[in-house]
Design a protein around this motif. Structure first.
Motif, PDB file in Angstrom:
ATOM      1  N   ASP A 120       0.813  -1.210   0.000  1.00 57.83           N
ATOM      2  CA  ASP A 120       0.000   0.000   0.000  1.00 57.83           C
ATOM      3  C   ASP A 120       0.848   1.263   0.000  1.00 57.83           C
ATOM      4  O   ASP A 120       0.322   2.362   0.009  1.00 57.83           O
ATOM      5  N   GLU A 121       2.170   1.101   0.019  1.00 60.92           N
ATOM      6  CA  GLU A 121       3.046   2.247   0.038  1.00 60.92           C
ATOM      7  C   GLU A 121       3.275   2.754  -1.384  1.00 60.92           C
ATOM      8  O   GLU A 121       3.082   2.039  -2.355  1.00 60.92           O
ATOM      9  N   SER A 122       3.732   3.983  -1.486  1.00 64.58           N
ATOM     10  CA  SER A 122       3.817   4.635  -2.792  1.00 64.58           C
ATOM     11  C   SER A 122       5.238   4.939  -3.213  1.00 64.58           C
ATOM     12  O   SER A 122       5.474   5.851  -3.990  1.00 64.58           O
ATOM     13  N   GLY A 123       6.222   4.211  -2.694  1.00 58.20           N
ATOM     14  CA  GLY A 123       7.601   4.441  -3.083  1.00 58.20           C
ATOM     15  C   GLY A 123       7.837   4.104  -4.543  1.00 58.20           C
ATOM     16  O   GLY A 123       7.129   3.281  -5.141  1.00 58.20           O
ATOM     17  N   SER A 124       8.834   4.722  -5.127  1.00 59.58           N
ATOM     18  CA  SER A 124       9.122   4.541  -6.551  1.00 59.58           C
ATOM     19  C   SER A 124       9.976   3.317  -6.838  1.00 59.58           C
ATOM     20  O   SER A 124      10.166   2.969  -7.995  1.00 59.58           O
ATOM     21  N   ARG A 181       8.690   1.583  -9.885  1.00 61.70           N
ATOM     22  CA  ARG A 181       7.236   1.419  -9.911  1.00 61.70           C
ATOM     23  C   ARG A 181       6.672   2.063 -11.172  1.00 61.70           C
ATOM     24  O   ARG A 181       7.159   3.105 -11.638  1.00 61.70           O
ATOM     25  N   VAL A 182       5.665   1.445 -11.723  1.00 62.05           N
ATOM     26  CA  VAL A 182       5.044   1.948 -12.940  1.00 62.05           C
ATOM     27  C   VAL A 182       4.479   3.348 -12.707  1.00 62.05           C
ATOM     28  O   VAL A 182       3.737   3.593 -11.745  1.00 62.05           O
ATOM     29  N   GLY A 183       4.847   4.286 -13.577  1.00 56.87           N
ATOM     30  CA  GLY A 183       4.342   5.633 -13.494  1.00 56.87           C
ATOM     31  C   GLY A 183       5.057   6.544 -12.516  1.00 56.87           C
ATOM     32  O   GLY A 183       4.664   7.695 -12.345  1.00 56.87           O
ATOM     33  N   SER A 184       6.108   6.050 -11.872  1.00 57.92           N
ATOM     34  CA  SER A 184       6.806   6.884 -10.892  1.00 57.92           C
ATOM     35  C   SER A 184       7.809   7.795 -11.594  1.00 57.92           C
ATOM     36  O   SER A 184       8.317   7.475 -12.669  1.00 57.92           O
ATOM     37  N   PRO A 185       8.134   8.937 -11.019  1.00 59.16           N
ATOM     38  CA  PRO A 185       9.121   9.844 -11.627  1.00 59.16           C
ATOM     39  C   PRO A 185      10.493   9.188 -11.700  1.00 59.16           C
ATOM     40  O   PRO A 185      10.927   8.510 -10.769  1.00 59.16           O
ATOM     41  N   ALA A 186      11.171   9.392 -12.800  1.00 58.00           N
ATOM     42  CA  ALA A 186      12.470   8.765 -13.000  1.00 58.00           C
ATOM     43  C   ALA A 186      13.490   9.230 -11.983  1.00 58.00           C
ATOM     44  O   ALA A 186      14.346   8.458 -11.532  1.00 58.00           O
ATOM     45  N   ALA A 187      13.429  10.505 -11.600  1.00 56.91           N
ATOM     46  CA  ALA A 187      14.401  11.020 -10.635  1.00 56.91           C
ATOM     47  C   ALA A 187      14.244  10.353  -9.272  1.00 56.91           C
ATOM     48  O   ALA A 187      15.230  10.093  -8.580  1.00 56.91           O
ATOM     49  N   ASP A 188      13.005  10.046  -8.879  1.00 60.58           N
ATOM     50  CA  ASP A 188      12.777   9.408  -7.582  1.00 60.58           C
ATOM     51  C   ASP A 188      13.287   7.974  -7.561  1.00 60.58           C
ATOM     52  O   ASP A 188      13.719   7.478  -6.514  1.00 60.58           O
ATOM     53  N   ALA A 189      13.202   7.297  -8.709  1.00 65.66           N
ATOM     54  CA  ALA A 189      13.595   5.890  -8.778  1.00 65.66           C
ATOM     55  C   ALA A 189      15.038   5.696  -9.208  1.00 65.66           C
ATOM     56  O   ALA A 189      15.460   4.570  -9.472  1.00 65.66           O
ATOM     57  N   ALA A 190      15.802   6.765  -9.279  1.00 64.39           N
ATOM     58  CA  ALA A 190      17.167   6.653  -9.791  1.00 64.39           C
ATOM     59  C   ALA A 190      18.056   5.837  -8.869  1.00 64.39           C
ATOM     60  O   ALA A 190      18.869   5.018  -9.325  1.00 64.39           O
ATOM     61  N   ARG A 191      17.937   6.014  -7.553  1.00 61.17           N
ATOM     62  CA  ARG A 191      18.795   5.326  -6.609  1.00 61.17           C
ATOM     63  C   ARG A 191      18.018   4.995  -5.336  1.00 61.17           C
ATOM     64  O   ARG A 191      16.974   5.597  -5.045  1.00 61.17           O
ATOM     65  N   TRP A 255      11.502 -12.983   6.460  1.00 60.95           N
ATOM     66  CA  TRP A 255      12.101 -11.653   6.442  1.00 60.95           C
ATOM     67  C   TRP A 255      11.545 -10.847   5.288  1.00 60.95           C
ATOM     68  O   TRP A 255      10.958 -11.394   4.345  1.00 60.95           O
ATOM     69  N   ARG A 256      11.717  -9.541   5.390  1.00 62.87           N
ATOM     70  CA  ARG A 256      11.306  -8.639   4.325  1.00 62.87           C
ATOM     71  C   ARG A 256      12.210  -7.411   4.361  1.00 62.87           C
ATOM     72  O   ARG A 256      12.952  -7.191   5.332  1.00 62.87           O
ATOM     73  N   ILE A 257      12.154  -6.628   3.301  1.00 61.35           N
ATOM     74  CA  ILE A 257      12.997  -5.444   3.207  1.00 61.35           C
ATOM     75  C   ILE A 257      12.157  -4.247   2.788  1.00 61.35           C
ATOM     76  O   ILE A 257      11.205  -4.381   1.999  1.00 61.35           O
ATOM     77  N   THR A 258      12.492  -3.097   3.334  1.00 52.31           N
ATOM     78  CA  THR A 258      11.876  -1.824   2.968  1.00 52.31           C
ATOM     79  C   THR A 258      12.924  -0.941   2.315  1.00 52.31           C
ATOM     80  O   THR A 258      14.036  -0.814   2.844  1.00 52.31           O
ATOM     81  N   LEU A 259      12.576  -0.344   1.167  1.00 46.69           N
ATOM     82  CA  LEU A 259      13.489   0.536   0.444  1.00 46.69           C
ATOM     83  C   LEU A 259      12.912   1.950   0.410  1.00 46.69           C
ATOM     84  O   LEU A 259      11.703   2.132   0.228  1.00 46.69           O
ATOM     85  N   TRP A 260      13.789   2.943   0.585  1.00 48.82           N
ATOM     86  CA  TRP A 260      13.424   4.349   0.459  1.00 48.82           C
ATOM     87  C   TRP A 260      13.946   4.881  -0.872  1.00 48.82           C
ATOM     88  O   TRP A 260      15.115   4.622  -1.239  1.00 48.82           O
ATOM     89  N   ASP A 261      13.100   5.581  -1.625  1.00 50.51           N
ATOM     90  CA  ASP A 261      13.549   6.179  -2.875  1.00 50.51           C
ATOM     91  C   ASP A 261      14.104   7.584  -2.605  1.00 50.51           C
ATOM     92  O   ASP A 261      14.192   8.033  -1.456  1.00 50.51           O
ATOM     93  N   MET A 262      14.463   8.289  -3.674  1.00 51.28           N
ATOM     94  CA  MET A 262      15.082   9.602  -3.520  1.00 51.28           C
ATOM     95  C   MET A 262      14.104  10.654  -3.001  1.00 51.28           C
ATOM     96  O   MET A 262      14.515  11.709  -2.521  1.00 51.28           O
TER      97      MET A 262
END
Length: 469
Positions: A120-124, A181-191, A255-262
């Motif tokens: 349900d999270e909106s990360g890129s 993520r589909v439709g996410s800004p490229a800059a947010d998903a860069a790293r 186990w699971r992992i959470t990632l933060w986008d830019m």
């Protein structure tokens, strides 16, 4: 004028050589002509291959024109190489958005993967394909054969997965992949800006313990920041389990992992699991057990050649282990119920295991994989929690192991292959069952030992097998 010398007569062998030479020359010329003609047609035929590839990978319908197909093929290569595909049309208002990289949305596998990784999270940046020591949990193996007919008394429970990763307690390394993520800004998903790993004890039943995020947590890495005002680090390729946190053999861990986008938005993977198995010989309470006749066929003082001894072992042995209801209840209490059960099995040469008549490994024909048996023997781990919890599973339980020749008992194969140079011996199995309760305590039961009445062996239903089955 003297007469000309007579022309020598060609022998039959010479004529055959001449004919063979002419045939080779004609074949070579024909091959050159055919290649020249068809190479000139590559430009007109290349569209079909590109169109087929694009039609298989991407969504929607495609034009039959050469130009459109070539563009789609180039875009596919871009996506594979860079991990993201950008639109060619810069006039589009979503020109900075990442295009949908899903394979055919009508595919069952694609839908299943999307559901497993959906949050349900909106990360890129979406993490997926989590693995431990390069081993990935496989719920449904692709291309597995259909389930064979089960006996009438077989359990109605089924294994939770087709393959459960089993690791050693002192060597646990986490790995994963991630995608935009589909439709996410490229800059947010860069790293990836930060990550967090949570590992907790696996609970295999709904009414035997809480599955909250804070319950039974064995390790929490907390938020590890990679990029901020003081740091600019790349995401590591793997994360090792901390040495100060010991793992108990027999535990199953999810186990699971959470990632933060830019943009500092998060995406969390679904839970996956692995088991901690025995590492050293001392970790096994069980012993290798064999059929008495199979052992006799390897006695060197017994008369008869290899083939005669080989025929003595027909049909192949079938091992049966019993877990009585009284024995199971002696480990469990109302205030400390069973939360997971791990069955570890190995066999020489190859084996298939069942629990209460249900196959535990339907996806593969042979276990364990081939190794140098004089140095190392692999084993499999199976999550059998579903067979031991619930009101429908009250009572005694049975483990069955059928054994085949594999690369261990290669008789009567001899000759140039020299299989007798490999380690060999009678067909044997070793197994034990780990029961973990809600308190975290692990009980070992059903070890294979010849001195107990828990395990029995007899002639089974399989008459013979070969090196590969």
């Amino acid at each position: 004028m003297p007469p000309l010398p007579p022309i020598p007569r060609l022998g039959r062998r010479t004529l055959l050589l001449y004919g063979l030479g002419i045939a080779i020359i004609l074949f070579s010329l024909g091959n050159i002509i055919w290649s020249t003609i068809h190479l000139n047609r590559i430009g007109s035929n290349s569209w079909s291959a590109a169109n087929s590839k694009a039609q298989f990978i991407s969504e929607g319908s495609f034009s039959n024109s050469l130009r459109h197909s070539a563009i789609e093929a180039v875009n596919i290569v871009k996506f594979v190489a860079y991990g993201g595909m950008f639109p060619e049309n810069h006039d589009n208002e979503n020109a900075n958005a990442i295009i949908d990289d899903r394979i055919d949305s009508n595919s069952k596998d694609a839908r299943q993967e999307e559901s497993l990784n959906h949050t349900d999270e909106s990360g890129s940046i979406i993490p997926f394909e989590l693995s431990v020591n390069h081993l990935k949990l496989i719920t449904h193996a692709p291309g597995k054969p259909p389930t064979p007919p089960l006996p009438p008394h077989a359990s109605s429970s089924v294994p939770s997965e087709d393959f459960l990763p089993v690791v050693r307690p002192n060597e646990v390394t986490f790995r994963w992949r991630h995608r935009p993520r589909v439709g996410s800004p490229a800059a947010d998903a860069a790293r990836v800006k930060a990550y967090r790993i949570i590992a907790r004890r696996f609970v295999g039943c709904d009414n035997c313990g809480s599955k909250g995020d804070g319950d039974g947590v064995l390790w929490d890495s907390d938020k590890v920041v990679l990029i901020d005002n003081e740091h600019d680090n790349d995401l590591p390729t793997s994360i090792r389990w901390p040495a100060e946190t010991a793992l108990d053999i027999g535990h199953m861990i999810e186990w699971r992992i959470t990632l933060w986008d830019m943009a500092d938005q998060t995406s969390t993977s679904s839970w996956t699991k692995f088991a901690v198995g025995p590492e050293k010989e001392d970790d096994w309470n069980g012993e290798w057990i064999v059929h008495a006749i199979d052992m006799a066929t390897f006695h060197f003082d017994r008369r008869g050649d290899a083939c005669e001894k080989w025929y003595m072992r027909h049909p192949l042995p079938l091992f049966r282990g019993l877990l009585p209801y009284q024995s199971l209840q002696s480990f469990l209490h109302d205030d400390d119920p069973l939360v997971s059960a791990l069955l570890v099995v190995s066999g020489l040469g190859s084996f298939r295991a069942t629990f209460d008549g249900v196959p535990l490994s339907p996806s593969g024909p042979v276990d364990p994989p081939f190794t140098d048996y004089s140095q190392r023997v692999s084993y499999r781990g199976f999550d059998v929690t579903n067979f031991l919890v619930g009101d429908d599973n009250v009572g005694s339980h049975v483990v069955g192991i059928t054994v085949g020749s594999g690369w261990w008992d290669h008789r009567p194969v001899t000759g140039m292959a020299k299989p007798e140079l490999l380690a060999n011996g009678p067909l044997a199995v070793i197994a034990q069952l780990y029961l973990t309760t809600a308190s975290g305590k692990v009980h070992i039961t059903m070890p294979t030992k010849g001195s107990t009445a828990t395990w029995q062996v007899s002639r089974g239903h399989i008459k013979e097998s070969d090196l590969f089955t």
